[in-house]
Design a protein around this motif. Structure first.
Motif, PDB file in Angstrom:
ATOM      1  N   UNK A 188      -6.910 -18.271 -11.165  1.00 54.88           N
ATOM      2  CA  UNK A 188      -6.157 -19.271 -11.255  1.00 54.88           C
ATOM      3  C   UNK A 188      -5.122 -19.463 -12.406  1.00 54.88           C
ATOM      4  N   UNK A 189      -4.086 -20.080 -12.076  1.00 56.51           N
ATOM      5  CA  UNK A 189      -3.043 -20.118 -13.134  1.00 56.51           C
ATOM      6  C   UNK A 189      -2.378 -18.563 -13.442  1.00 56.51           C
ATOM      7  N   UNK A 190      -2.266 -17.897 -12.511  1.00 54.62           N
ATOM      8  CA  UNK A 190      -2.209 -16.306 -12.726  1.00 54.62           C
ATOM      9  C   UNK A 190      -0.445 -16.210 -12.783  1.00 54.62           C
ATOM     10  N   UNK A 191       0.071 -15.570 -13.722  1.00 58.92           N
ATOM     11  CA  UNK A 191       1.453 -15.353 -13.838  1.00 58.92           C
ATOM     12  C   UNK A 191       1.778 -14.055 -13.098  1.00 58.92           C
ATOM     13  N   UNK A 192       2.543 -14.001 -12.205  1.00 59.19           N
ATOM     14  CA  UNK A 192       2.959 -12.959 -11.710  1.00 59.19           C
ATOM     15  C   UNK A 192       4.325 -12.611 -11.393  1.00 59.19           C
ATOM     16  N   UNK A 193       4.786 -11.482 -12.004  1.00 60.87           N
ATOM     17  CA  UNK A 193       6.353 -11.200 -12.169  1.00 60.87           C
ATOM     18  C   UNK A 193       6.481 -10.722 -10.831  1.00 60.87           C
ATOM     19  N   UNK A 194       7.536 -10.945  -9.987  1.00 64.78           N
ATOM     20  CA  UNK A 194       7.662 -10.485  -8.426  1.00 64.78           C
ATOM     21  C   UNK A 194       8.474  -9.334  -8.612  1.00 64.78           C
ATOM     22  N   UNK A 195       8.109  -8.318  -8.194  1.00 64.66           N
ATOM     23  CA  UNK A 195       8.812  -6.881  -8.448  1.00 64.66           C
ATOM     24  C   UNK A 195       8.257  -6.027  -9.473  1.00 64.66           C
ATOM     25  N   UNK A 196       7.220  -6.366 -10.076  1.00 68.16           N
ATOM     26  CA  UNK A 196       6.545  -5.561 -11.144  1.00 68.16           C
ATOM     27  C   UNK A 196       5.899  -4.686 -10.530  1.00 68.16           C
ATOM     28  N   UNK A 197       5.218  -4.721  -9.242  1.00 71.69           N
ATOM     29  CA  UNK A 197       4.383  -3.881  -8.605  1.00 71.69           C
ATOM     30  C   UNK A 197       3.109  -3.789  -9.230  1.00 71.69           C
ATOM     31  N   UNK A 198       2.628  -4.832  -9.817  1.00 73.90           N
ATOM     32  CA  UNK A 198       1.313  -4.909 -10.161  1.00 73.90           C
ATOM     33  C   UNK A 198       0.203  -5.393  -9.277  1.00 73.90           C
ATOM     34  N   UNK A 199       0.625  -5.842  -8.057  1.00 71.83           N
ATOM     35  CA  UNK A 199      -0.336  -6.235  -7.128  1.00 71.83           C
ATOM     36  C   UNK A 199      -0.228  -5.339  -5.896  1.00 71.83           C
ATOM     37  N   UNK A 200      -1.219  -5.585  -5.027  1.00 74.72           N
ATOM     38  CA  UNK A 200      -1.373  -4.618  -3.661  1.00 74.72           C
ATOM     39  C   UNK A 200       0.138  -4.630  -3.102  1.00 74.72           C
ATOM     40  N   UNK A 201       0.476  -3.361  -2.583  1.00 75.55           N
ATOM     41  CA  UNK A 201       1.746  -3.115  -2.009  1.00 75.55           C
ATOM     42  C   UNK A 201       1.920  -4.188  -0.953  1.00 75.55           C
ATOM     43  N   UNK A 202       3.145  -5.080  -1.065  1.00 73.35           N
ATOM     44  CA  UNK A 202       3.392  -5.895   0.152  1.00 73.35           C
ATOM     45  C   UNK A 202       3.110  -7.454  -0.368  1.00 73.35           C
ATOM     46  N   UNK A 203       2.341  -7.532  -1.524  1.00 73.15           N
ATOM     47  CA  UNK A 203       1.846  -9.080  -1.784  1.00 73.15           C
ATOM     48  C   UNK A 203       3.160  -9.630  -2.293  1.00 73.15           C
ATOM     49  N   UNK A 204       3.825  -9.002  -3.464  1.00 74.38           N
ATOM     50  CA  UNK A 204       4.668  -9.885  -4.300  1.00 74.38           C
ATOM     51  C   UNK A 204       5.817 -10.108  -3.256  1.00 74.38           C
ATOM     52  N   UNK A 205       6.394  -9.182  -2.396  1.00 72.96           N
ATOM     53  CA  UNK A 205       7.392  -9.343  -1.423  1.00 72.96           C
ATOM     54  C   UNK A 205       7.423 -10.569  -0.803  1.00 72.96           C
ATOM     55  N   UNK A 206       5.930 -10.940  -0.107  1.00 80.44           N
ATOM     56  CA  UNK A 206       5.751 -12.073   0.527  1.00 80.44           C
ATOM     57  C   UNK A 206       5.813 -13.519  -0.235  1.00 80.44           C
ATOM     58  N   UNK A 207       6.210 -13.388  -1.604  1.00 78.41           N
ATOM     59  CA  UNK A 207       5.952 -14.573  -2.222  1.00 78.41           C
ATOM     60  C   UNK A 207       7.371 -14.888  -2.578  1.00 78.41           C
ATOM     61  N   UNK A 208       8.442 -13.998  -2.361  1.00 73.64           N
ATOM     62  CA  UNK A 208       9.834 -14.142  -2.600  1.00 73.64           C
ATOM     63  C   UNK A 208      10.183 -15.507  -1.577  1.00 73.64           C
ATOM     64  N   UNK A 209      10.994 -16.290  -2.275  1.00 72.20           N
ATOM     65  CA  UNK A 209      11.522 -17.423  -1.496  1.00 72.20           C
ATOM     66  C   UNK A 209      10.295 -18.643  -1.671  1.00 72.20           C
ATOM     67  N   UNK A 210       9.441 -18.520  -2.252  1.00 66.30           N
ATOM     68  CA  UNK A 210       8.257 -19.445  -2.281  1.00 66.30           C
ATOM     69  C   UNK A 210       8.523 -20.496  -3.253  1.00 66.30           C
ATOM     70  N   UNK A 211       8.280 -21.886  -3.056  1.00 66.76           N
ATOM     71  CA  UNK A 211       8.397 -22.890  -3.965  1.00 66.76           C
ATOM     72  C   UNK A 211       7.361 -23.432  -4.645  1.00 66.76           C
ATOM     73  N   UNK A 212       7.572 -24.043  -5.842  1.00 70.20           N
ATOM     74  CA  UNK A 212       6.592 -24.887  -6.512  1.00 70.20           C
ATOM     75  C   UNK A 212       5.761 -25.753  -5.649  1.00 70.20           C
TER      76      UNK A 212
END
Length: 444
Positions: A188-212
């Motif tokens: 919960x409340x996990x801060x994730x920098x998109x493009x950092x590569x800290x998650x499984x490949x493909x995870x961060x890319x699918x969150x680009x374009x997401x809204x609050x």
């Protein structure tokens, strides 16, 4: 025992050492006689085993020990009497080899290159310049801006904004494989920098374009080599709720930034930065002073150099320079590198100064303390995060590695000792002047 000189040419020495068979036999008998009272053997009382039987049982092994002790003793006596100090480990060969048999004299050849006699140096009249640089306000401000640039901060984007590459999103997520949640797959409340590569490949890319406030599913496949065997290669679905979308923002030079770097406030951080900069300037200026000292020493003394040390150093220099010119070659699987006159000239200076500093340090009884060695090992160990203890233990058990770490410490202490004896003049210069002086060293 007889020691006969067979070569004395420059620094090259060779000797023939002859150990008579009778001497060897006498020493074997002496060892057996000494041990006889404590030896037990079936059929005999303790201490009553006949000498002939003892010799048959243990004589061969003792003969090998006696031969080694005799040769080592002859070598030690030779170096003590002659005063020679070998530049490298002497080469020792036994004549006769496999044809040697018990009852023959032992004849070995010992060859080495002796260290030369090194003349005294006169430090009186050696003038050195010590550059002094004070950290200016501009230097401190520049360093603070670099710190601010390295301190990533994020500020909320306008409501309804879509997340971009480089943004930070704050999410709640729950991961499932085959419809079942798995350990470590929720937060919960996990801060994730998109493009950092800290998650499984493909995870961060699918969150680009997401809204609050948006909820979405992210579908990924765990890598085959994933650490958890129960997840490796498996398809997973992460139920995500985006709670905030934040854009990267430049950190401000304020007390909050100072606290990120462990300082109480901005003034305290400025003081720390000033101290660090001036310590760096002192270290750089010392390089200039050290080069001046070495140049002065190099021009003051000359002596014959051991050919083996010179050749080894020239090869090392050639190898190092070749790799600097060919950075794409990481290993040592390359053609043999030929040494040039330039490599040899550099080697002559390094070997001459190395021998000179070692001699001066020995006469001045310069020593590297245990605490200094421990600190050096710890500094080196930091290059292996998570394996510091293993590295420390490796060094403790490796004499060659210890010597590699001790040598530069010893040299620096000898240099400091000599600088104290020289006529040193301080000269206040700018940071730019110091940088030019350092560049000049690198160009030489």
């Amino acid at each position: 025992m007889q020691v006969t000189e067979t070569l004395n040419e420059g620094l090259k020495r060779a000797y023939q050492i002859t150990v008579p068979a009778a001497d060897l036999d006498a020493k074997v008998n002496e060892k057996l006689t000494e041990a006889q009272p404590d030896i037990e053997m079936k059929g005999f009382r303790k201490g009553k085993v006949p000498m002939a039987l003892l010799k048959k049982q243990y004589g061969q092994r003792l003969l090998g020990e006696v031969m080694q002790e005799s040769i080592d003793g002859a070598m030690s006596a030779h170096f003590e009497e002659s005063g020679d100090r070998p530049a490298l480990q002497p080469e020792v060969k036994m004549e006769g080899g496999e044809d040697w048999k018990e009852g023959d004299d032992v004849v070995v050849t010992m060859s080495y290159e002796a260290l030369p006699e090194i003349p005294e140096v006169e430090m009186k009249g050696v003038a050195l310049e010590k550059l002094v640089v004070k950290a200016s306000e501009e230097d401190v401000e520049e360093a603070l801006k670099q710190l601010a640039g390295s301190a990533k901060t994020f500020k909320d984007r306008r409501k309804g904004s879509k997340a971009k590459h480089g943004d930070q999103i704050v999410i709640d997520f729950l991961g499932k494989v085959d419809g079942e949640a798995f350990d470590g797959g929720a937060a919960e409340d996990y801060p994730l920098e998109l493009g950092s590569g800290s998650f499984i490949p493909g995870f961060e890319e699918q969150l680009i374009g997401a809204k609050a406030e948006e909820e979405l599913e992210v579908n990924v496949t765990f890598p085959e080599e994933y650490g958890a065997e129960n997840l490796a290669g498996k398809d997973a679905v992460f139920e995500c709720k985006v709670k905030a979308v934040k854009a990267p923002a430049e950190a401000e030079l304020d007390d909050e930034l100072a606290k990120q770097f462990g300082a109480e406030d901005l003034d305290a951080l400025k003081a720390q930065v000033t101290e660090r900069l001036e310590a760096e300037f002192v270290g750089a200026a010392r390089q200039v002073t050290k080069r001046g000292l070495l140049d002065a020493l190099d021009g003051q003394v000359t002596f014959e150099l051991p050919p083996s040390l010179l050749e080894a150093e020239a090869k090392q220099i050639a190898h190092q320079l070749w790799h600097e010119e060919n950075p794409e070659v990481e290993g040592h699987d390359h053609p043999e590198i030929e040494t040039t006159d330039e490599h040899t000239a550099l080697a002559e200076r390094r070997v001459r100064l190395g021998l000179l500093l070692a001699e001066i340090g020995q006469k001045a009884e310069v020593e590297v303390s245990d605490a200094e060695m421990t600190q050096a090992i710890m500094n080196q160990a930091r290059q292996y995060p998570g394996q510091e203890r293993q590295f420390f233990e490796f060094v403790q058990q490796n004499q060659q590695m210890q010597q590699q770490l001790r040598a530069p410490l010893f040299e620096d202490k000898v240099v400091d000792y000599l600088i104290e004896l020289a006529d040193v003049t301080e000269k206040e210069v700018t940071k730019a002047d110091l940088e030019k002086a350092i560049e000049a060293l690198e160009d030489e």
